[in-house]
Design a protein around this motif. Structure first.
Motif, PDB file in Angstrom:
ATOM      1  N   ARG A 226      -8.938  44.033 -21.698  1.00  0.00           N
ATOM      2  CA  ARG A 226      -8.002  42.979 -22.112  1.00  0.00           C
ATOM      3  C   ARG A 226      -8.409  41.634 -21.501  1.00  0.00           C
ATOM      4  N   MET A 227      -8.842  41.668 -20.236  1.00  0.00           N
ATOM      5  CA  MET A 227      -9.228  40.422 -19.571  1.00  0.00           C
ATOM      6  C   MET A 227     -10.502  39.842 -20.187  1.00  0.00           C
ATOM      7  N   VAL A 228     -11.424  40.726 -20.539  1.00  0.00           N
ATOM      8  CA  VAL A 228     -12.666  40.260 -21.166  1.00  0.00           C
ATOM      9  C   VAL A 228     -12.337  39.550 -22.494  1.00  0.00           C
ATOM     10  N   ALA A 229     -11.410  40.133 -23.264  1.00  0.00           N
ATOM     11  CA  ALA A 229     -11.014  39.531 -24.547  1.00  0.00           C
ATOM     12  C   ALA A 229     -10.320  38.186 -24.308  1.00  0.00           C
ATOM     13  N   GLU A 230      -9.460  38.149 -23.305  1.00  0.00           N
ATOM     14  CA  GLU A 230      -8.730  36.919 -22.981  1.00  0.00           C
ATOM     15  C   GLU A 230      -9.696  35.811 -22.543  1.00  0.00           C
ATOM     16  N   ALA A 231     -10.709  36.197 -21.800  1.00  0.00           N
ATOM     17  CA  ALA A 231     -11.706  35.215 -21.344  1.00  0.00           C
ATOM     18  C   ALA A 231     -12.389  34.579 -22.553  1.00  0.00           C
ATOM     19  N   ARG A 232     -12.763  35.412 -23.521  1.00  0.00           N
ATOM     20  CA  ARG A 232     -13.421  34.884 -24.742  1.00  0.00           C
ATOM     21  C   ARG A 232     -12.518  33.861 -25.422  1.00  0.00           C
ATOM     22  N   ARG A 233     -11.246  34.209 -25.488  1.00  0.00           N
ATOM     23  CA  ARG A 233     -10.298  33.310 -26.154  1.00  0.00           C
ATOM     24  C   ARG A 233     -10.226  31.969 -25.416  1.00  0.00           C
ATOM     25  N   LEU A 234     -10.337  32.018 -24.086  1.00  0.00           N
ATOM     26  CA  LEU A 234     -10.225  30.792 -23.279  1.00  0.00           C
ATOM     27  C   LEU A 234     -11.572  30.089 -23.089  1.00  0.00           C
ATOM     28  N   GLY A 235     -12.626  30.665 -23.605  1.00  0.00           N
ATOM     29  CA  GLY A 235     -13.952  30.040 -23.472  1.00  0.00           C
ATOM     30  C   GLY A 235     -14.558  30.225 -22.087  1.00  0.00           C
ATOM     31  N   VAL A 236     -14.103  31.239 -21.350  1.00  0.00           N
ATOM     32  CA  VAL A 236     -14.700  31.532 -20.036  1.00  0.00           C
ATOM     33  C   VAL A 236     -15.702  32.677 -20.230  1.00  0.00           C
ATOM     34  N   VAL A 237     -16.907  32.517 -19.675  1.00  0.00           N
ATOM     35  CA  VAL A 237     -17.913  33.578 -19.796  1.00  0.00           C
ATOM     36  C   VAL A 237     -17.835  34.460 -18.552  1.00  0.00           C
ATOM     37  N   LEU A 238     -17.486  35.721 -18.744  1.00  0.00           N
ATOM     38  CA  LEU A 238     -17.455  36.670 -17.618  1.00  0.00           C
ATOM     39  C   LEU A 238     -18.804  37.386 -17.597  1.00  0.00           C
ATOM     40  N   ASP A 239     -19.584  37.125 -16.555  1.00  0.00           N
ATOM     41  CA  ASP A 239     -20.939  37.694 -16.561  1.00  0.00           C
ATOM     42  C   ASP A 239     -21.225  38.610 -15.384  1.00  0.00           C
ATOM     43  N   GLY A 240     -20.188  38.951 -14.614  1.00  0.00           N
ATOM     44  CA  GLY A 240     -20.454  39.816 -13.467  1.00  0.00           C
ATOM     45  C   GLY A 240     -19.267  40.671 -13.080  1.00  0.00           C
ATOM     46  N   LEU A 241     -19.586  41.775 -12.444  1.00  0.00           N
ATOM     47  CA  LEU A 241     -18.613  42.780 -12.045  1.00  0.00           C
ATOM     48  C   LEU A 241     -18.743  42.991 -10.537  1.00  0.00           C
ATOM     49  N   HIS A 242     -17.593  43.020  -9.861  1.00  0.00           N
ATOM     50  CA  HIS A 242     -17.592  43.126  -8.406  1.00  0.00           C
ATOM     51  C   HIS A 242     -16.560  44.168  -8.010  1.00  0.00           C
ATOM     52  N   VAL A 243     -16.933  45.082  -7.130  1.00  0.00           N
ATOM     53  CA  VAL A 243     -15.962  46.071  -6.643  1.00  0.00           C
ATOM     54  C   VAL A 243     -16.083  46.163  -5.122  1.00  0.00           C
ATOM     55  N   HIS A 244     -14.965  45.955  -4.436  1.00  0.00           N
ATOM     56  CA  HIS A 244     -14.935  46.113  -2.975  1.00  0.00           C
ATOM     57  C   HIS A 244     -13.732  46.993  -2.660  1.00  0.00           C
ATOM     58  N   ILE A 245     -13.968  48.208  -2.208  1.00  0.00           N
ATOM     59  CA  ILE A 245     -12.849  49.165  -2.074  1.00  0.00           C
ATOM     60  C   ILE A 245     -12.172  49.140  -0.710  1.00  0.00           C
ATOM     61  N   GLY A 246     -12.794  48.453   0.251  1.00  0.00           N
ATOM     62  CA  GLY A 246     -12.152  48.411   1.562  1.00  0.00           C
ATOM     63  C   GLY A 246     -13.160  48.145   2.658  1.00  0.00           C
ATOM     64  N   SER A 247     -12.645  47.966   3.862  1.00  0.00           N
ATOM     65  CA  SER A 247     -13.504  47.596   4.975  1.00  0.00           C
ATOM     66  C   SER A 247     -13.622  48.758   5.961  1.00  0.00           C
ATOM     67  N   GLY A 248     -14.849  49.004   6.408  1.00  0.00           N
ATOM     68  CA  GLY A 248     -15.056  50.120   7.332  1.00  0.00           C
ATOM     69  C   GLY A 248     -14.853  51.433   6.608  1.00  0.00           C
ATOM     70  N   SER A 249     -15.396  51.535   5.412  1.00  0.00           N
ATOM     71  CA  SER A 249     -15.259  52.752   4.621  1.00  0.00           C
ATOM     72  C   SER A 249     -16.335  53.762   5.060  1.00  0.00           C
ATOM     73  N   ASP A 250     -16.652  54.748   4.214  1.00  0.00           N
ATOM     74  CA  ASP A 250     -17.681  55.715   4.602  1.00  0.00           C
ATOM     75  C   ASP A 250     -18.626  55.958   3.425  1.00  0.00           C
ATOM     76  N   PHE A 251     -19.661  56.719   3.698  1.00  0.00           N
ATOM     77  CA  PHE A 251     -20.713  56.911   2.697  1.00  0.00           C
ATOM     78  C   PHE A 251     -20.156  57.460   1.381  1.00  0.00           C
ATOM     79  N   ASP A 252     -19.314  58.490   1.464  1.00  0.00           N
ATOM     80  CA  ASP A 252     -18.842  59.141   0.233  1.00  0.00           C
ATOM     81  C   ASP A 252     -18.025  58.191  -0.635  1.00  0.00           C
ATOM     82  N   HIS A 253     -17.096  57.480  -0.008  1.00  0.00           N
ATOM     83  CA  HIS A 253     -16.289  56.545  -0.800  1.00  0.00           C
ATOM     84  C   HIS A 253     -17.138  55.402  -1.343  1.00  0.00           C
TER      85      HIS A 253
END
Ligand code: LLP
Length: 410
Positions: free
Chosen positions: A164-191
Motif C-alpha cells: 500500500r505504501m509503495v502504491a501511495e508513494a507512486r501517487r505522490l511522486g516519491v521514488v522508494l528505492d530501498g528497503l531497511h530492516v532493523h529488528i533490535g539492538s544487541g540481538s543474536d545470530f539466529d534472529h
C-alpha cells in the motif's frame, strides 16, 4: 570484555590524573578492527547514536564508513565531523520541525519509518527518493526495551502495509528505492539472520525501483567473560547469500549495507571512575565511585552487565562480593544490578579511597546517553590513537549547566 591493548594501566591513570574523573577513554585501533570485520558489505553505515563524538565520527569517515542520523542534531554532528550531507541517512519514525527543515534544505537521504512521513516528505522535497524501514513482524534485542520489531514496537512500517505504501508513494511522486530492516539492538545470530529471509520476501513486494537493502544494526558484543563471541564472519556470509538470492529474484544488482552502532564502538571504550569511599550497610559492602547513571545509564536502564576492574589490582588479589554504586540520590544508581533493579553483588578485590575503577565496553550508548542529572556536568572524552591520548570533549563546567536559564524572565 577485555580492555583494548592500547588502553594500558599507565595511560588510564594518566588520563584520570590529567582530566579528572569520571573520564571516558576510547581506543581508535579497536574501532578500525571492528570496521574491518564488516568489509564484505557494500557499505558500512554507523548508527551514531551509539557514540556521536566528533572525533569518532571523523575517524569513521577516514575508515570509509558513512553515518546514520536520527535527528537534525545528529545530521549537524556528522557534517561538523566532515561527512557530506548526501552521504548521511536520516532514519526516524517521524519528522519534527528541525528534521523537516534539514530535509528541505540539505541533500540528506531519508529512510521512512512511518507511512505518514511520505506526504510530509513530498511536501518539502517534491519528487524525492527515499528508502523504507520495515517492521518485519518480529524483533529481538538484549532487553525488551531494545527490540524494535513486532506489534509492541513503534518502529518501522508494518510489513503487510508495504505494498500500500509503495502504491501511495507512486501517487505522490516519491521514488522508494530501498528497503531497511532493523529488528533490535544487541540481538543474536539466529534472529539477525532470520532478517535475511524476511528481507528477501519483502523485496518481492517492493516496486521495480528497489536498488538498496540495509540489514540494519543490532550486532551484539560479548559483555561478560566467557560469553560466546558473535560469529561475524558467518553473519556476513549469510547476508552475501541473501543478496545473491535477491539479485537473482530481481534480475539485477542491489547494494547491501549494514548499520551497526554497538559493534563498532562498544569495546573500544572504558569509563574510569574514582573510589570516594567504602561503607557497610549491614553485611553488604558498598564501593562508592564518582560516576553513576548520569554517566553510564545502561545498568540502571536495562540491568546491563559491564565488567568492572580495579585498576592495578593484582590478578591473584582475594575477591569478595561487593556492590558498586554512584553519587546520585537514587537507589537505582548502582553498577551491580539485575534487569529488575535487584542488587547483584560482584566478586571484586578490596578497594580504598582514591583507587580507580575501569568499567569495560562502555564505548557504545555510554557518553551518548549521559545526562546532567543531580547537577553533574558531562564527563570528558579522550581518544587514543597511535599511542597519543587526545582530549576530544572537555568536561562540561557548572556555568554551562546554568547558562540556558540565565537572563530570562523569572
Ligand atoms: N539502526 C537503527 C534504525 C537503530 O534504531 C539502531 C539502534 C541501530 C541501527 C544500531 O543498533 P546497534 O547496532 O547499536 O545495536 N541504548 C540501548 C541501545 C538502543 C539502540 C537504539 N537503536 C543500549 O544501550 O543497549
Amino acid at each position: 570484555m577485555t580492555r583494548p591493548n592500547g588502553l594500558t594501566d599507565a595511560l588510564l591513570a594518566a588520563c584520570a590524573e590529567r582530566h579528572g574523573t569520571p573520564v571516558w577513554v576510547y581506543d581508535a585501533a579497536t574501532i578500525a578492527a571492528r570496521v574491518g570485520e564488516l568489509r564484505a558489505f557494500d557499505r558500512i553505515r554507523y548508527a551514531q547514536k551509539a557514540n556521536g563524538n566528533l572525533a569518532v565520527l571523523a575517524l569513521l569517515l577516514e575508515l570509509g564508513v558513512e553515518v546514520d542520523a536520527v535527528s537534525a542534531g545528529e545530521v549537524a554532528r556528522a557534517m561538523e565531523a566532515g561527512h557530506a550531507p548526501e552521504s548521511i541517512v536520516y532514519t526516524a519514525d517521524l519528522f519534527d520541525d528541525a528534521a523537516l527543515e534539514v530535509v528541505r534544505s540539505l541533500p540528506v537521504q531519508v529512510n521512512l519509518g512511518s507511512d505518514f512521513m511520505l506526504g510530509q516528505l513530498a511536501r518539502v522535497r517534491p519528487g524525492a527518493r527515499a528508502t523504507v524501514r520495515v517492521n518485519p513482524g518480529f524483533g529481538h534485542g538484549h532487553a525488551r526495551k531494545t527490540s524494535t520489531g513486532g506489534e509492541s514496537s513503534k518502529h518501522g512500517v508494518w510489513h503487510e502495509d508495504l505494498p500500500r505504501m509503495v502504491a501511495e508513494a507512486r501517487r505522490l511522486g516519491v521514488v522508494l528505492d530501498g528497503l531497511h530492516v532493523h529488528i533490535g539492538s544487541g540481538s543474536d545470530f539466529d534472529h539477525l539472520t532470520r532478517v535475511c529471509s524476511a528481507v528477501r520476501a519483502l523485496a518481492r513486494l517492493f516496486g521495480p525501483e528497489l536498488r538498496r537493502v540495509s540489514a540494519g544494526g543490532g550486532l551484539p558484543i560479548a559483555y561478560r567473560v566467557g560469553e560466546a563471541e558473535f560469529d561475524v564472519e558467518r553473519y556476513c556470509h549469510a547476508w552475501l547469500e541473501a543478496k545473491r538470492a535477491i539479485e537473482a529474484d530481481l534480475g539485477r544488482p542491489i547494494e547491501l549495507e549494514v548499520e551497526p552502532g554497538r559493534r563498532l564502538v562498544a569495546e573500544c571504550g572504558v569509563l574510569v571512575a574514582r573510589v570516594r569511599g567504602v561503607k557497610l550497610q549491614g553485611a553488604q559492602e558498598y564501593v562508592l565511585v564518582d560516576a553513576g547513571f548520569n554517566a553510564l545509564l545502561r545498568p540502571a536502564m536495562y540491568g546491563s552487565w559491564h565488567e568492572i576492574e580495579v585498576l592495578g589490582a593484582r590478578t591473584d588479589a582475594p575477591r569478595a562480593p561487593r556492590l558498586v554504586a554512584g553519587p546520585l540520590c537514587e537507589s537505582g544508581d548502582m553498577w551491580t544490578q539485575g534487569p529488575g533493579g535487584e542488587i547483584e553483588p560482584r566478586d571484586l578485590p578490596a578497594t580504598k579511597e582514591g583507587d580507580l575503577l575501569v568499567v569495560h565496553d562502555a564505548g557504545a550508548y555510554g557518553a551518548s546517553m549521559s545526562s546532567t542529572y543531580n547537577g553533574h556536568p558531562l564527563a570528558p572524552e579522550v581518544l587514543v590513537q597511535d599511542g597519543v591520548a587526545r582530549l576530544v570533549r572537555r568536561r562540561q563546567d557548572i556555568d554551562e549547566l546554568l547558562a540556558q536559564e540565565r537572563g530570562l524572565d523569572r
